[in-house]
Design an enzyme around this catalytic site. Structure first.
Site, PDB file in Angstrom:
ATOM      1  N   ASP A 222       0.848  -1.195   0.000  1.00  0.00           N
ATOM      2  CA  ASP A 222       0.000   0.000   0.000  1.00  0.00           C
ATOM      3  C   ASP A 222       0.883   1.244   0.000  1.00  0.00           C
ATOM      4  O   ASP A 222       1.477   1.584   1.014  1.00  0.00           O
ATOM      5  CB  ASP A 222      -0.902  -0.001   1.236  1.00  0.00           C
ATOM      6  CG  ASP A 222      -2.081   0.931   1.116  1.00  0.00           C
ATOM      7  OD1 ASP A 222      -1.903   2.003   0.528  1.00  0.00           O
ATOM      8  OD2 ASP A 222      -3.171   0.588   1.602  1.00  0.00           O
ATOM      9  N   HIS A 306      -7.861  -2.048  -8.885  1.00  0.00           N
ATOM     10  CA  HIS A 306      -7.583  -0.911  -8.003  1.00  0.00           C
ATOM     11  C   HIS A 306      -6.459  -0.034  -8.559  1.00  0.00           C
ATOM     12  O   HIS A 306      -6.547   1.196  -8.542  1.00  0.00           O
ATOM     13  CB  HIS A 306      -7.219  -1.413  -6.602  1.00  0.00           C
ATOM     14  CG  HIS A 306      -6.942  -0.326  -5.627  1.00  0.00           C
ATOM     15  ND1 HIS A 306      -7.941   0.410  -5.020  1.00  0.00           N
ATOM     16  CD2 HIS A 306      -5.765   0.170  -5.153  1.00  0.00           C
ATOM     17  CE1 HIS A 306      -7.403   1.305  -4.211  1.00  0.00           C
ATOM     18  NE2 HIS A 306      -6.086   1.176  -4.273  1.00  0.00           N
TER      19      HIS A 306
END
Length: 396
Positions: A222, A306
């Site tokens: 992330d 994503h």
């Protein structure tokens, strides 16, 4: 759910009464404790094994804790100001909290600290101040930030949303964070109430090399696309040393996620789970090729992935992701309460954050396994020089 997608590869003496009751001149004269450049570690850092003693300079033209290397532990503390906390009272509060933060960042106890021994290991402590729209209303000023619009994917809860003042408290040690949080909440008590506290964590020091990309509780890397160098400078900071912060609490639907195969998880994200490489690359930081077509004529990088939805073409419109995981107690049936405290820094929320969030809300397949349950926005004022205080440019 199974996805129909092929697998791919020396301190001045000062009293608390003086800080609370004194005016701007008195406060500036009292706060004579040392400062620096707003983000970098002190020149004389400890050895790699001594994580308790390093310090991060508090003072400077920009606040620390934004582009500072993320520490292992963080607490986001939001306050609701009392109705009688006007512009003058805000100045008194911020002088006091600034003094607390500066002392604690140096490894010194705050004024009136009855457990001073808990302050001697700063462990890279940073305290970053954020001003919500309500603080500007209390000061009778126009707010440079506004609450985010609603998104169809949101299931926001009041207990994790809003806030007039934010303190982002981060360090390499959870006890350091806990003590700093306690001191600063105590000193903010005359001016407001605690609205929410979100505690988060990352990998502990020494587990991985500095500069690694954070993994969230779903196992994904992330922050791979975070800006760096001059791109970071322009994306995060305005010319006057200000920034903005969006804090989103995102619950991970872990039990649903656990039902997926590794390939299905990768298809939702657009990256390999182990390496973080995009489907069109071999290493984490390879730039995805969104024009690539496979043998069947379909995009190699799915439009719903994503990575595709979050991609930013213009470097100046990137955001700086500074996330922390959270993991609360499971319920009686053992269902996890885990997720991400997604902290996004950018110079301009409207130009940078909102377009990305709109694309994610529209078609990001990962929305099947994550739920935003909290949302807050804050202006990040400039730092302050030695003898100054956070917010003086706004309120003085």
């Amino acid at each position: 759910m199974t996805l129909a997608r092929r697998g791919r590869r020396g301190v001045a003496t000062v009293t608390r009464r003086g800080l609370i009751a004194g005016g701007a001149a008195a406060g500036a004269a009292a706060l004579a404790a040392g400062c620096d450049n707003g983000g970098g570690p002190a020149p004389a850092s400890a050895s790699a094994a001594s994580y308790g003693t390093p310090t991060v300079a508090f003072h400077g033209t920009r606040q620390a804790g934004v582009t500072t290397e993320p520490q292992a532990h963080g607490a986001f503390v939001a306050f609701t100001l009392n109705r009688d906390t006007d512009r003058a009272a805000l100045g008194r509060m911020l002088r006091l909290l600034t003094d607390d933060a500066a002392r604690l960042a140096r490894g010194e106890p705050a004024l009136g600290d009855t457990d001073a021994q808990l302050a001697v290991l700063p462990a890279g402590l940073t305290v970053t101040f954020g001003f919500g729209p309500g603080l500007y209303r209390s000061a009778r000023l126009t707010s440079p930030v506004a609450d985010l619009p609603g998104f169809s994917i949101d299931r926001l809860q009041d207990r994790w949303s809003g806030g007039d003042l934010l303190l982002q408290i981060c360090a390499e040690d959870p006890l350091t964070v806990t003590h700093a949080q306690r001191m600063m909440i105590k000193d903010a008590r005359p001016f407001g109430t605690v609205r929410w506290v979100q505690r988060g964590f990352r990998r502990s020091p020494g587990v991985q090399e500095k500069g690694f990309t954070q993994r969230n509780v779903l196992g994904q890397l992330d922050g791979t696309a975070n800006p760096a160098g001059s791109v970071l400078e322009n994306a995060v900071w305005a010319a006057d040393g200000t920034s903005t912060l969006v804090v989103r609490r995102i619950r991970a639907e872990i039990e649903k996620w656990d039902q997926l195969s590794v390939g299905d998880k990768e298809n939702a994200v657009g990256r390999r789970m182990v390496s973080g490489a995009p489907f069109t690359g071999t290493t984490e930081h390879d730039e995805p090729d969104f024009a690539a077509i496979d043998d069947s004529g379909l995009p190699v990088m799915p439009d719903y992935a994503h990575v595709t939805r979050a991609h930013v073409v213009d470097p100046g419109l990137k955001i700086l992701r500074r996330p922390y995981n959270y993991d609360e107690a499971p319920d009686a049936q053992g269902r996890p309460d885990s997720g991400l405290i997604f902290a996004s820094y950018q110079a301009d929320i409207e130009r940078q954050f909102l377009p990305i969030q709109r694309r994610l809300a529209e078609k990001d397949l990962l929305n099947e396994w994550i739920t935003p349950i909290g949302s807050s926005v804050f202006a990040v004022p400039p730092g302050c020089a030695e003898g100054g205080w956070i917010g003086e440019q706004v309120l003085a």
